[in-house]
Enzyme design. Structure first.
Site, mmCIF file in Angstrom:
data_model
loop_
_atom_site.group_PDB
_atom_site.id
_atom_site.type_symbol
_atom_site.label_atom_id
_atom_site.label_comp_id
_atom_site.label_asym_id
_atom_site.label_seq_id
_atom_site.Cartn_x
_atom_site.Cartn_y
_atom_site.Cartn_z
ATOM 1 N NE ARG A 1 -3.516 0.126 -8.932
ATOM 2 C CZ ARG A 1 -4.240 -0.213 -7.873
ATOM 3 N NH1 ARG A 1 -3.681 -0.833 -6.866
ATOM 4 N NH2 ARG A 1 -5.514 0.095 -7.822
ATOM 5 N NE ARG B 1 -0.814 -0.131 -0.997
ATOM 6 C CZ ARG B 1 0.150 -0.186 -1.910
ATOM 7 N NH1 ARG B 1 1.203 0.583 -1.806
ATOM 8 N NH2 ARG B 1 0.073 -1.015 -2.929
ATOM 9 C CB SER C 1 -3.152 0.304 -3.321
ATOM 10 O OG SER C 1 -3.354 -0.267 -2.059
ATOM 11 C CG ASP D 1 -6.733 -5.977 -3.672
ATOM 12 O OD1 ASP D 1 -5.589 -6.164 -3.215
ATOM 13 O OD2 ASP D 1 -6.949 -5.677 -4.861
ATOM 14 C CG ASP E 1 -3.672 -12.571 -2.804
ATOM 15 O OD1 ASP E 1 -3.323 -11.878 -1.832
ATOM 16 O OD2 ASP E 1 -4.679 -12.305 -3.478
ATOM 17 C CG HIS E 2 -1.144 -8.902 -1.831
ATOM 18 N ND1 HIS E 2 -2.365 -9.447 -2.140
ATOM 19 C CD2 HIS E 2 -1.153 -7.663 -2.379
ATOM 20 C CE1 HIS E 2 -3.072 -8.575 -2.843
ATOM 21 N NE2 HIS E 2 -2.352 -7.486 -3.006
HETATM 22 C C1 MIC Z 1 -2.319 -3.312 -5.286
HETATM 23 O O1 MIC Z 1 -2.533 -3.844 -6.361
HETATM 24 O O2 MIC Z 1 -1.858 -2.162 -5.167
HETATM 25 C C2 MIC Z 1 -2.665 -4.089 -4.022
HETATM 26 C C3 MIC Z 1 -1.401 -4.440 -3.357
HETATM 27 O O3 MIC Z 1 -3.349 -5.254 -4.342
HETATM 28 C C4 MIC Z 1 -3.537 -3.180 -3.159
HETATM 29 C C5 MIC Z 1 -3.802 -3.687 -1.807
HETATM 30 C C6 MIC Z 1 -2.689 -3.502 -0.838
HETATM 31 O O4 MIC Z 1 -1.963 -2.522 -0.879
HETATM 32 O O5 MIC Z 1 -2.578 -4.378 0.027
HETATM 33 C C7 MIC Z 1 -4.873 -2.789 -3.788
HETATM 34 O O6 MIC Z 1 -4.995 -2.785 -4.983
HETATM 35 O O7 MIC Z 1 -5.797 -2.397 -3.062
HETATM 36 FE FE1 SF4 Z 2 -2.291 -8.631 -6.466
HETATM 37 FE FE2 SF4 Z 2 -3.026 -6.076 -6.477
HETATM 38 FE FE3 SF4 Z 2 -1.416 -7.041 -8.369
HETATM 39 FE FE4 SF4 Z 2 -3.927 -7.788 -8.319
HETATM 40 S S1 SF4 Z 2 -3.178 -5.730 -8.653
HETATM 41 S S2 SF4 Z 2 -2.172 -9.112 -8.625
HETATM 42 S S3 SF4 Z 2 -4.347 -7.859 -6.155
HETATM 43 S S4 SF4 Z 2 -0.954 -6.861 -6.187
#
Ligand code: MIC
Ligand code: SF4
Length: 641
Positions: free
Chosen positions: A379, A535, A533, A119, A64-65
């Site tokens: 965010r 990550r 995140s 995630d 999805d990313h």
């Molecule tokens: C995000 O919303 O920051 C992400 C991208 O979904 C991350 C995961 C990632 O960095 O792959 C998260 O929320 O954990």
């Molecule tokens: Fe995707 Fe993270 Fe954004 Fe949710 S917050 S839509 S998981 S990038």
């Protein structure tokens, strides 16, 4: 004494430890999820365990990313993930099928179960009465290998909801209000558990919005009871068999109680550039907007799109606004089509995108220079949108659509009567975007593109550690600061040497160069270090560059766990005022660190170049100490085997 619902679920899954807040526990994980940006690494780690099949009840790999395929790399990752799922017994949700949290809620979330996801917004499924938590990829790999998930027993905060929401006020405003009150560190070490008569007035997607954004409070998870509303939701998903009633005992003890009267809430908005910078919409109304997006795992369900469609039935989008829709899942799209929602949105001039994270993680949709972008996303950390000095505001779909109509930030109550929303009693269910696991995947060949590089190997902790302070940072540093995302960097998630070039690149473009020249190194930070995140690249890539310790005022949960998993020593100042005296570039020595770790010392003495010393705390469990001494969780697990 009665138990909270969170405690009941934990008790049912407890494998190690005692349920005393703050003390380490290990719990059984029923379900896991990964997404592609963290998943490739998690499956490389799972492969390293040598197991033949995942050991959970259910594991799902979502894509999805990274949907932008500007070259072969993301497409290669998708094929790798699909072949891994077939090989090791996972469900695979194809690109375009939807955002992991939305699809998981629709198709797999089940009351009473535990879910661990790589995630940070995995708690979304808590809207369906389960304990769902975010973690680093390696922790999820270990859960897939049948290992318990280790965390400190959270405190359980009761959030008592009374009354019901006024017209034009929605679930998003409930959690914005909580973010206003508690800030991005208000939930650290806690599970937010909702109760009271107001709960029944919220649908499961509403509850999921609240649970999703509990992550921005720093909370470990958010849990809603499973009641008649949950049953109805599962029935509409043709999954009533997954339903069971779940609630706290009437005499449950919460560590703290927060009360919210839903009827007193008004539309709220998070101003740039933190999800807790919340004010009533009225305070910032009138500021011109250039872009409005409804989407992300927080607010992209059919209800949210229907609200926008109905509001636009008799109104037009401002000519100065790019109004965009990122549907949460293909199910949302298909049912939006069936109910006329999609047609109304297209007719009104909305830009309809495919289902996925898209602009929420900077994969396109960057706003124009010096303009306001209003989003229903999770965010608004600085630069996350892809535009330097961005001005991203976060709000409800109601505020978003009202502002798209007026061309400026607008309190939706100014539009007059709110539309009636009638959700279908049954959804069109079509799982052809989800490939089920094979009975026997042992013959499946794993497809690896040239960008998928093997995991780096890490040395054990030395006896003594000397390191230069390469960066000194303030409070609330996010993992987006440490390891940025976006369309240029995300495709490198399977390639640690390449992605490490971008560590701290927004703060200090020379960081990776300096780190390679000055290894080992130490990072100094303030409160709530590593929020945001999950990550693990925010630990893995710095470790690759020679960062061996972080010394901060306090850590966010997932980042601290990731640091430990990759052998970076997390320390906190025993006396916070020592933070002020440290400067970037100075050398710190921690003699006897290995012995201190293994001997269970709670504090260590840090020596400065001028000979003076100060104390730092090691807040670590026995298991975490052993992992750090081995150099990484993988080293430790291999030694155990
Ligand atoms: C995000 O919303 O920051 C992400 C991208 O979904 C991350 C995961 C990632 O960095 O792959 C998260 O929320 O954990
Ligand atoms: Fe995707 Fe993270 Fe954004 Fe949710 S917050 S839509 S998981 S990038």
């Amino acid at each position: 004494m009665g138990l909270t619902l969170t405690e009941k679920i934990i008790k049912e899954h407890l494998i190690e430890g005692e349920m005393t807040p703050g003390k380490p526990i290990g719990i059984r994980i029923d379900q896991t999820l990964t997404q592609d940006a963290t998943g490739t690494m998690a499956y490389l780690e799972f492969e390293a365990t040598g197991l033949d099949r995942v050991k959970t009840e259910l594991s799902v790999s979502y894509v999805d990313h990274n949907l932008l395929q500007s070259d072969f790399r993301n497409a290669d990752d998708h094929r790798f993930l699909q072949s891994i799922a077939a090989r090791y017994g996972l469900y695979f949700s194809k690109p375009g099928n939807g955002i992991c949290h939305q699809v998981h809620l629709e198709r797999f979330a089940a009351p009473g179960k535990t879910l661990l996801g790589s995630d940070s917004h995995t708690p979304t499924a808590g809207g369906c009465g389960m304990l769902a938590m975010g973690a680093g990829g390696l922790d999820v790999a270990m859960a897939m290998a049948g290992q318990p998930f280790f965390l400190n027993m959270p405190k359980v905060v009761g959030v008592l909801l009374k009354g019901s929401l006024s017209p034009w006020v929605s679930a998003r405003d409930v959690i914005l209000e909580l973010l206003r009150r508690l800030t991005v560190k208000g939930g650290v070490g806690k599970v937010m558990e909702y109760l009271g008569p107001g709960v029944a007035t919220l649908s499961v997607p509403d509850r999921a919005t609240i649970a999703n954004l509990g992550t921005e409070l720093g909370a470990t998870g958010t849990v809603f009871p499973s009641d008649g509303v949950t049953r109805q939701f599962l029935a509409a998903q043709a999954r009533e068999a997954d339903w069971q009633p779940m609630e706290a005992d009437p005499d449950a003890q919460y560590s703290e109680m927060i009360e919210i009267d839903l009827s007193t809430l008004e539309p709220m908005i998070a101003c740039p550039s933190s999800p807790d910078n919340v004010v009533p919409v009225r305070e910032v109304a009138g500021r011109p907007v250039s872009q409005v997006i409804i989407g992300s795992c927080a607010n992209s369900s059919l209800r949210d799109l229907m609200l926008a469609a109905k509001t636009l039935e008799t109104r037009e989008i401002s000519p100065d606004v790019s109004f965009e829709i990122n549907p949460g899942s293909r199910q949302v799209l298909e049912n939006g089509d069936e109910t006329g929602v999609l047609k109304a949105l297209i007719h009104a001039g909305a830009r309809i995108h495919q289902s996925g994270c898209l602009g929420c993680i900077g994969m396109g949709q960057a706003p124009a220079t010096n303009t306001i972008s209003l989003r229903t996303f999770t965010r608004n950390f600085p630069g996350r949108s892809g535009t330097k000095n961005d001005q991203v505001y976060l709000c409800s779909p109601e505020t978003a659509v009202a502002s798209a109509i007026q061309g400026r930030i607008t309190d939706p109550r100014d539009l007059g009567a709110a539309p009636d929303l009638e959700m279908p009693g049954k959804f069109i269910i079509n799982d052809n975007g989800i490939i089920p696991p094979l009975e026997d995947g042992s013959g499946v060949e794993i497809i690896r593109g040239p960008n998928i590089k093997p995991l780096p190997k890490f040395d054990p902790m030395p006896d003594d550690l000397d390191g230069v302070v390469l960066l000194k940072l303030e409070d609330n540093i996010t993992t987006d600061h440490i390891m940025p995302a976006g369309s240029k960097i995300l495709p490198l998630r399977s390639n640690v040497p390449a992605i490490s070039e971008y560590v701290f690149s927004q703060i200090d473009p020379e960081f990776s160069k300096r780190a390679k020249e000055t290894s080992p190194s130490i990072i100094v930070g303030g409160e709530n270090y590593g929020q945001g995140s999950s990550r693990e690249h925010a630990a893995l890539a710095p470790r690759y560059l020679g960062v061996r310790a972080k010394l901060v005022k306090s850590f966010a949960r997932i980042h601290k766990a990731n640091l430990i998993n990759f052998g970076i020593l997390p320390m906190t100042f025993a006396d916070a005022s020592d933070y002020d005296t440290i400067s970037q570039g100075e050398k710190l020595s921690i003699p006897g660190i290995r012995q201190a770790l293994l001997g269970g010392a709670d504090t260590v003495t840090i020596r400065r170049q001028d000979g003076s010393t100060f104390q730092a705390r090691l807040e670590l469990s026995e298991r975490e100490r052993q992992i750090l001494a081995s150099g990484s969780l993988l080293n430790w697990v291999k030694a155990q085997l």
